[in-house]
Scaffold this active site. Structure first.
Site, PDB file in Angstrom:
ATOM      1  N   MET A  56       7.268   3.044  -3.401  1.00  0.00           N
ATOM      2  CA  MET A  56       6.061   2.435  -2.810  1.00  0.00           C
ATOM      3  C   MET A  56       5.375   3.443  -1.901  1.00  0.00           C
ATOM      4  SD  MET A  56       5.769  -0.913  -0.301  1.00  0.00           S
ATOM      5  CE  MET A  56       6.632  -0.250   1.103  1.00  0.00           C
ATOM      6  N   ASP A  58       1.027   3.610  -0.141  1.00  0.00           N
ATOM      7  CA  ASP A  58       0.040   2.890   0.681  1.00  0.00           C
ATOM      8  C   ASP A  58      -0.025   1.375   0.482  1.00  0.00           C
ATOM      9  OD1 ASP A  58      -0.524   5.576   0.460  1.00  0.00           O
ATOM     10  OD2 ASP A  58      -2.560   5.313  -0.270  1.00  0.00           O
ATOM     11  N   GLU A 241      -8.276  10.409   3.373  1.00  0.00           N
ATOM     12  CA  GLU A 241      -7.845   9.362   2.442  1.00  0.00           C
ATOM     13  C   GLU A 241      -7.884   8.012   3.152  1.00  0.00           C
ATOM     14  OE1 GLU A 241      -4.588  11.583  -0.352  1.00  0.00           O
ATOM     15  OE2 GLU A 241      -3.776  10.865   1.525  1.00  0.00           O
TER      16      GLU A 241
END
Ligand code: FRU
Length: 533
Positions: A56, A58, A241
Site C-alpha cells: 500500500m 498513498d 505530488e
C-alpha cells in the site's frame, strides 16, 4: 527516468519483474508464510490501517457517505513492493476501526490507477447518477507504463470512474476519459477535486512536476485550466505530488483562508518524502500566498504538516457533514526512502492516525495545527493519572508492565524549561530504545529511532535524528504521544508541531522515562490505555 525520483532504477526493474507475473514469486510467498505469525504479532498495528496482504502507498479518494468514511489507497495486492496500482478500499464508521473491502478500481494491462480523489456529486452535475443516490465520482491519474517504457512524455492523464452505490462498486467512464489530457508534462498527476462553494465551481488541483495546477469544471467531466502556483516557492528537492486545496475557517472566527497542501519527494523536512503547506487566498482562479506566510516560507524554505519521516501524500476527506464541519486528514505512514524494504512481508505500510486539521491565527500569522481525531477516545479502556515528577537524572514515568505501550496515548506537560535537553526514552526488555524530546538550547524537537530495533534493511532508515525547529526558548511544552506496535505520533503544543515515525523493535516497548541535566518538572501526566485488539 527523470520523473518519480523517489523510485530508484532498481525499483523499475523490480516493478517490471513483478508485472510479468500476477503473483509474487515463490521466494517471496515463502518468506511471507514463514514469518506470518511473528510479524502479525509484532508488527501488525493495533489501530492503524494496514491491508491484510500486499503493498500500500498513498491514501486516495476519501469521502464520507451514508454513515461511512471511505478510504481508498494505492494498492498492489500481489506483491509486497510497489507494482501495478489498484485502488484498494476500506471503510470505517469512526475513522479508527477500518474494515477492508474488495478492490475498488483495477488497472488495465500496463495502465495503472495512480493517486486521486473522489467527490460526492450531490446534485448529479456529472449526469453520471441514476437517480437513487448521489453518484460518487473518482478522479485519478491513469499512468501508462507502455509509454513510460518508450520514454514518452504524455505518460499521465486524468480519468474518472463513478459509483452509484455509495462508493462500493465502480465503473470507469470509458466513453469520456481522459477528462484532462496530458499537456506535455511528464509528471502530471494526483488530482484532488472539491466543490468550491464560494465561487460555485468544482476545483481540481494537481501536481505538475514543480508546481500545483488549478482547473475548474461545472460537471466534473470538462475541465478548464486556471492557473498554477509554486514554481520556485517552498521546497523543491524533488517532484511535487499529491496536493490538496481547500477553504477553511480560522479557529474561533468567521474569517476563512485557503490552504494548499503539497507533498514532494524527495526533499522532505527530514529527508525523503514530506508534505509542505501554504496558506493564502483564492479568487476563483489564482491562489496567492498570504504575505506573512510567504515570509515564513522564505525564511524556513518550507512549512511542513509533519516533521517526522513517515507521513506522506496525506490529503483530506470530502463531504464530511456540515454539522460536523471538521477538516479530516490521513497520510501514508512511510517514506519512499525505505518503504519497500521495511521488515514486514505479508503487507507493507500503514496509514497515520486520522487527524483533524485546524487553522489558527496569532497576530497576523496563520498556521495549521493537527491533532488525532476525537473518536480515538472511544477506545480508551483505562486511564492512569500520574503525580508531578520532579528531579534530576533519569526518572521513571512509567514502569514496565503498567500499560500496554503498543496501544496507548501518553499526555504530559513539561514545565519550567531551562536551556537544557529533555530526553524521553521508551525502552524494552532487550535493551532497545526510542528517544524523543526537546533540545531547548538549540530550540528543536527531536526523535531518534537509531536504537529502536531493526534498521539494517535500509541505510536511510535511522541514519539521522529527526528534528523540527521551535520558535525560540520554550517555557513549557505539552505532549500527546500516540503509540502503536510500530509507530509513534508526537503532537506538540496542541498539534503545532507533529512528528510521525515508524520503528521495528524486537520486543514491545514497556517502559518510559525522562532525563535532563538541570532537572525535570513534568505534570499533567495522563496515560490512556487503548483497547482495539
Ligand atoms: C506518491 C506517488 C503519486 C503517485 C503514486 C503512485 O507516493 O508517487 O504521485 O500517484 O504514488 O503509486
Amino acid at each position: 527516468m527523470k520523473s518519480k525520483k523517489h523510485l530508484p532504477l532498481a525499483f523499475y526493474s523490480a516493478a517490471v519483474l513483478i508485472l510479468g507475473a500476477c503473483k509474487p514469486n515463490a521466494a517471496l510467498a515463502q518468506t511471507a508464510t514463514v514469518s506470518t505469525s511473528v510479524e502479525e504479532q509484532m508488527y501488525r498495528p493495533n489501530f492503524h490501517f494496514t491491508p491484510k496482504k500486499g503493498w500500500m502507498n498513498d491514501p486516495n479518494g476519501m469521502f464520507y457517505a451514508n454513515g461511512y468514511y471511505h478510504l481508498f489507497y494505492q494498492y498492489y495486492p500481489d506483491g509486497n513492493k510497489w507494482g501495478p496500482m489498484h485502488w484498494g478500499h476500506a471503510i470505517s464508521k469512526d475513522l479508527i476501526k477500518w474494515e477492508e473491502q474488495p478492490i475498488a478500481i483495477y488497472p488495465d494491462k500496463d495502465k495503472y490507477i495512480f493517486s486521486g480523489s473522489a467527490v460526492v456529486d450531490t446534485h448529479n452535475t456529472s449526469g453520471l447518477g441514476t437517480g437513487k443516490t448521489a453518484p460518487i465520482v473518482a478522479i485519478y491519474t491513469l499512468h501508462d507504463m507502455t509509454k513510460e517504457k518508450e520514454k514518452k512524455i504524455d505518460v499521465e492523464q486524468q480519468d474518472i470512474a463513478y459509483s452509484n452505490d455509495n462508493g462500493f462498486t465502480w465503473q470507469k467512464f470509458e466513453e469520456g476519459n481522459p477528462v484532462v489530457k496530458n499537456p506535455g508534462i511528464r509528471d502530471f498527476r494526483d488530482p484532488k477535486v472539491s466543490w468550491d462553494e464560494t465561487h460555485k465551481q468544482w476545483i481540481m488541483v494537481l501536481a505538475a512536476q514543480d508546481r500545483s495546477q488549478f482547473y475548474k469544471s461545472k460537471n466534473l467531466k470538462n475541465w478548464e485550466y486556471l492557473s498554477d502556483f509554486g514554481k520556485n516557492i517552498g521546497a523543491h528537492g524533488g517532484v511535487w505530488e499529491c496536493p490538496d486545496f481547500f477553504e477553511i475557517k480560522v479557529q474561533g472566527s468567521k474569517e476563512t483562508k485557503w490552504v494548499l497542501i503539497q507533498s514532494l519527494n524527495p526533499g522532505g523536512a527530514n529527508g525523503g518524502s514530506g508534505t509542505q503547506y501554504f496558506i493564502g487566498d483564492f479568487d476563483g482562479k489564482t491562489f496567492t500566498m498570504d504575505a506573512n506566510f510567504a515570509k515564513k516560507v522564505e525564511q524556513q524554505k518550507a512549512v511542513w504538516i509533519d516533521y517526522g519521516k513517515d507521513n506522506y501524500a496525506g490529503v483530506t476527506w470530502n463531504n464530511v457533514p456540515t454539522a460536523d464541519g471538521r477538516r479530516l486528514f490521513i497520510g501514508w505512514m512511510s517514506n519512499w526512502e525505505y518503504a519497500q524494504e521495511v521488515p514486514t512481508f505479508t503487507w507493507r505500510s500503514a496509514t497515520t492516525i486520522a487527524r483533524e486539521i485546524q487553522l489558527t491565527k496569532k497576530g497576523n500569522e496563520y498556521s495549521l495545527i493537527s491533532n488525532p481525531v476525537k473518536e480515538i477516545n472511544k477506545y480508551v479502556s483505562k486511564t492512569i493519572k500520574g503525580k508531578t515528577i520532579k528531579g534530576k537524572g533519569n526518572l521513571s514515568i512509567l514502569e514496565t508492565g503498567k500499560v500496554d505501550l503498543t496501544q496507548a496515548i501518553v499526555n504530559f506537560k513539561l514545565k519550567n524549561l531551562k536551556q537544557d535537553t529533555y530526553t524521553f526514552t521508551l525502552s524494552n526488555v532487550v535493551g532497545e530504545s526510542l528517544t524523543f524530546g526537546i533540545n531547548n538550547s538549540d530550540h528543536y524537537l527531536f526523535l531518534d529511532r537509531s536504537k529502536a530495533g531493526k534498521n539494517d534493511f535500509s541505510e536511510k532508515f535511522a541514519s539521522t535524528i529527526t528534528k523540527a525547529a521551535l520558535d525560540g526558548n520554550q517555557k513549557e511544552g505539552v505532549f500527546k504521544v500516540i503509540l502503536d506496535k510500530t509507530s509513534i505520533e508526537i503532537f506538540y503544543n496542541n498539534g503545532e508541531k507533529v512528528m510521525t515515525e515508524i520503528f521495528f523493535t524486537n520486543q514491545p516497548f514497556t517502559a518510559l522515562s525522562v532525563s535532563s541535566n538541570e532537572g525535570v518538572e513534568l505534570s499533567n501526566l495522563v496515560i490512556n490505555q487503548l483497547k482495539l485488539n
